[in-house]
Design an enzyme around this catalytic site. Structure first.
Site, PDB file in Angstrom:
ATOM      1  N   GLY A   1       9.055   9.687   7.130  1.00 14.18           N
ATOM      2  CA  GLY A   1       9.954  10.642   7.251  1.00 14.18           C
ATOM      3  C   GLY A   1      11.471  10.386   8.753  1.00 14.18           C
TER       4      GLY A   1
ATOM      5  CB  CYS B   1       6.126   4.282   7.368  1.00 14.97           C
ATOM      6  SG  CYS B   1       5.133   5.577   7.215  1.00 14.97           S
TER       7      CYS B   1
END
Length: 641
Positions: free
Chosen positions: A80, A2
């Site tokens: 991640g 994100c």
């Protein structure tokens, strides 16, 4: 995956501050088109845009988690992937009876932090920038992965600290936290020399980056307290007689394990394929887990500047479906403003333009791609790493003779055969090597940069790094330097920014702690020889990488910039950028124009220097002058890819 944005306030949150964070999240929309939202309590605001990859249905953010006695103690926002999250969850469940409500990797982070504290970051195999808010202690913990694959910008002012995946989102909050948006003249000079802005600097003086391999603790009203948790070393271990095969096998097994874990996803995974050994190795190993793998490459309509044919041959050899994107000069020029907007700070590496195009093409087919970044830094792949071999005779010269050799080289006219060898041989490693970037020397910089400061040299950046490797062999020192400069300042910035610009997640299996552990123990004679680089890696990949690639010279994504700036393709565009730029107070535009004309006339190759200045001028036009307004498309990708 994100785009995250957060605001830790000094005097408490307000409806206006929440609304401002929510609005600033629009700058990160490309990082997470699948889900958007904010969360806050009395001191902290979290914003997020999610690109759903693992546990699509349940791992929403910000994620709340806690032990049974306080099940919502923590709030997490995370950019991640953690590739060993299954192993971490299993260990926490066994040793601590940890309870999980999702199937994803986000809970693994926050649960690990609860039970292991800050040491949790050392246990994570992945790429990450995350923030954990403890609602009991009122402390914020932020961390970034060991190599700097994922970015995290931080700015602290009188009203609080903002942090996020994109610098442009922090600029939107500058007045909220009380910071100036003045440019940093030292960072500007560093950029002009290095072609990128070195960490932790940005071109804005009051916005910095959390460095790779670091975490920070923050509490309301206080500045961040930063700690380095990962310091790479290269404890080379000589190959014992007869151990070569087992050491090569160890390398291959570590890489295969890393690729297997990097393939974990609930969506389709593809692979970039440049035609070189690194990306081909990743794609070949990925085929073992997905026989329907799609590979992607790019090239140009100019002979000698395309890896398309070699990449296609490699894809056929490993049995992958292959997709090609050919970039025209017109497409190249038209995309530059949009690309620089995504970059946040300019990176004068022309290879990022074709990377943006191939990422755009790949996103039509997949949501995740693998790539080969990091192999050169870990295994000794750059041709420049062989320079200590050619300069070895200079090591035996007494200091007075080396000093005399330097003075002699300064009197020799430029372009004379042997001048460069004599000049570089008379320097120490610390003086001559500052990474793979090569742009302006002092004399050239003094001619174009109005406020040139000779004391702001590359050694500002490199001296502290070299101090950590004083007793290592020269190649290990160069690798170590590149991990802290070229890799995280150029390679990983363009990899992250150009793929996330297209809502595409890029994974880099070479930059895995277990692979690094094996690579760091490879001795000098197994990295470089008089005829090749990455020797041990090439031996390890026998039988994995097709023979036509295994011993091929490194090319990457070559760009015909030198020809285009001198020809009809980019000369007029470059001239227009110089004429319209409002950077007269930074650059001597007449001197830059002379460089462009000399380049066109063929008297000097100024292509890299020109590109460095031109990228800055476009960046300045976007972020400072507001003269250039790139057309940024809204992401419309489906979740199901």
């Amino acid at each position: 995956m994100c785009g995250l944005l957060g605001l830790l306030t000094t005097d408490g949150t307000s409806d206006d501050a929440v609304a401002r964070v929510d609005a600033a999240m629009h700058c990160l929309r490309h990082r997470g088109p699948d889900e958007h939202g904010t969360w806050h309590d009395d001191d902290l605001i979290f914003g997020f845009n999610r690109l759903s990859i693992i546990d699509i249905e349940h791992s929403h953010q910000p994620l709340r988690w806690g032990p049974p006695e306080n099940p919502e103690r923590y709030a997490l926002t995370f950019n991640g992937e953690i590739y060993n999250y299954l192993e971490i969850r299993a260990e926490l469940a066994k040793d601590h009876d940890a309870q999980f409500r999702t199937e994803g990797d986000s809970e693994a982070i926050v649960a690990a932090f609860h039970y292991w504290g800050a040491d949790a970051v050392c246990r994570l195999r992945g790429m990450f920038a995350f923030a954990v808010w403890d609602t009991e202690t009122r402390e914020l913990f932020v961390a970034r992965d060991p190599f700097g694959i994922k970015p995290l910008f931080i700015a602290t002012g009188a009203a609080g600290t903002a942090f996020g995946s994109e610098k442009k989102s922090l600029l939107e909050l500058a007045d909220v936290i009380g910071i100036d948006t003045d440019l940093d003249p030292r960072a500007t000079e560093h950029y002009t020399v290095l072609q990128y802005v070195p960490e932790p600097e940005t071109l804005h003086a009051e916005i910095r980056r959390l460095e790779s391999g670091c975490y920070a603790r923050l509490t309301p009203g206080k500045a961040p307290e930063t700690t380095r948790y990962f310091t790479p070393t290269f404890p080379a271990v000589p190959f014992a007689p007869g151990s070569e095969a087992s050491r090569y096998r160890e390398i291959a097994e570590a890489l295969e394990d890393s690729v297997a874990k990097h393939m974990r996803a609930d969506v389709t995974v593809g692979s970039f394929l440049s035609g070189g050994i690194d990306s081909t190795a990743i794609a070949a190993l990925a085929m073992r887990h997905n026989p329907n793998l799609i590979t992607f490459t790019t090239g140009f309509e100019r002979e000698g500047y395309s890896e398309v044919d070699v990449a296609a041959e490699s894809a056929a050899a490993i049995g992958a479906r292959h997709v090609v994107k050919v970039v025209s000069p017109a497409e190249f020029a038209a995309a530059i403003p949009e690309i620089i907007w995504y970059l946040d700070d300019p990176v004068a590496d022309p290879a990022l333009v074709p990377l943006w195009f191939v990422a755009k093409e790949a996103r039509k087919h997949v949501k995740v791609v693998l790539s080969g970044e990091g192999a050169d830094e870990l295994f000794g792949g750059y041709t420049i790493y062989r320079e200590p071999l050619s300069l070895k005779p200079f090591d035996y010269l007494p200091a007075p003779l080396r000093k005399a050799a330097r003075k002699l080289s300064e009197r020799i006219p430029d372009g004379t055969r042997g001048k460069s060898l004599l000049s570089r041989g008379s320097m120490t490693l610390e003086e001559r090597y500052y990474g793979n970037a090569r742009s302006f020397n002092d004399a050239q910089l003094r001619a174009v940069l109005r406020d040139f400061r000779p004391e702001w040299t590359h050694q500002d950046v490199t001296a502290p790094i070299y101090a950590q490797s004083r007793d290592w062999d020269p190649v290990a020192r160069m690798q170590h330097l590149d991990l802290f400069t070229w890799l995280r300042g150029d390679i990983l910035v363009k990899a992250d920014k150009m793929t996330m610009a297209n809502s595409l997640e890029l994974r880099v299996p070479f930059l895995d702690p277990e692979v690094f552990d094996v690579a760091s123990r490879v001795p000098l004679d197994q990295k470089i020889t008089k005829t090749t680089t990455k020797y041990a890696l090439r031996q390890a990949l026998e039988g994995i990488v097709p023979p036509h690639v295994l011993h091929r010279a490194k090319l990457g994504f070559p760009v015909p910039l030198r020809h285009w700036l001198a020809g009809t393709e980019l000369f007029d565009w470059a001239h227009q950028q110089i004429a319209e730029s409002g950077t007269d107070h930074i650059f001597d535009k007449a001197a830059v124009t002379r460089m462009l004309n000399e380049h066109r006339a063929g008297t000097s190759d100024h292509s890299r220097r020109l590109w460095t200045v031109l990228c800055f001028m476009v960046w300045h036009g976007i972020f400072v002058e507001k003269r250039i307004v790139p057309q940024i498309q809204e992401p419309v990708y489906p979740v199901s890819l």
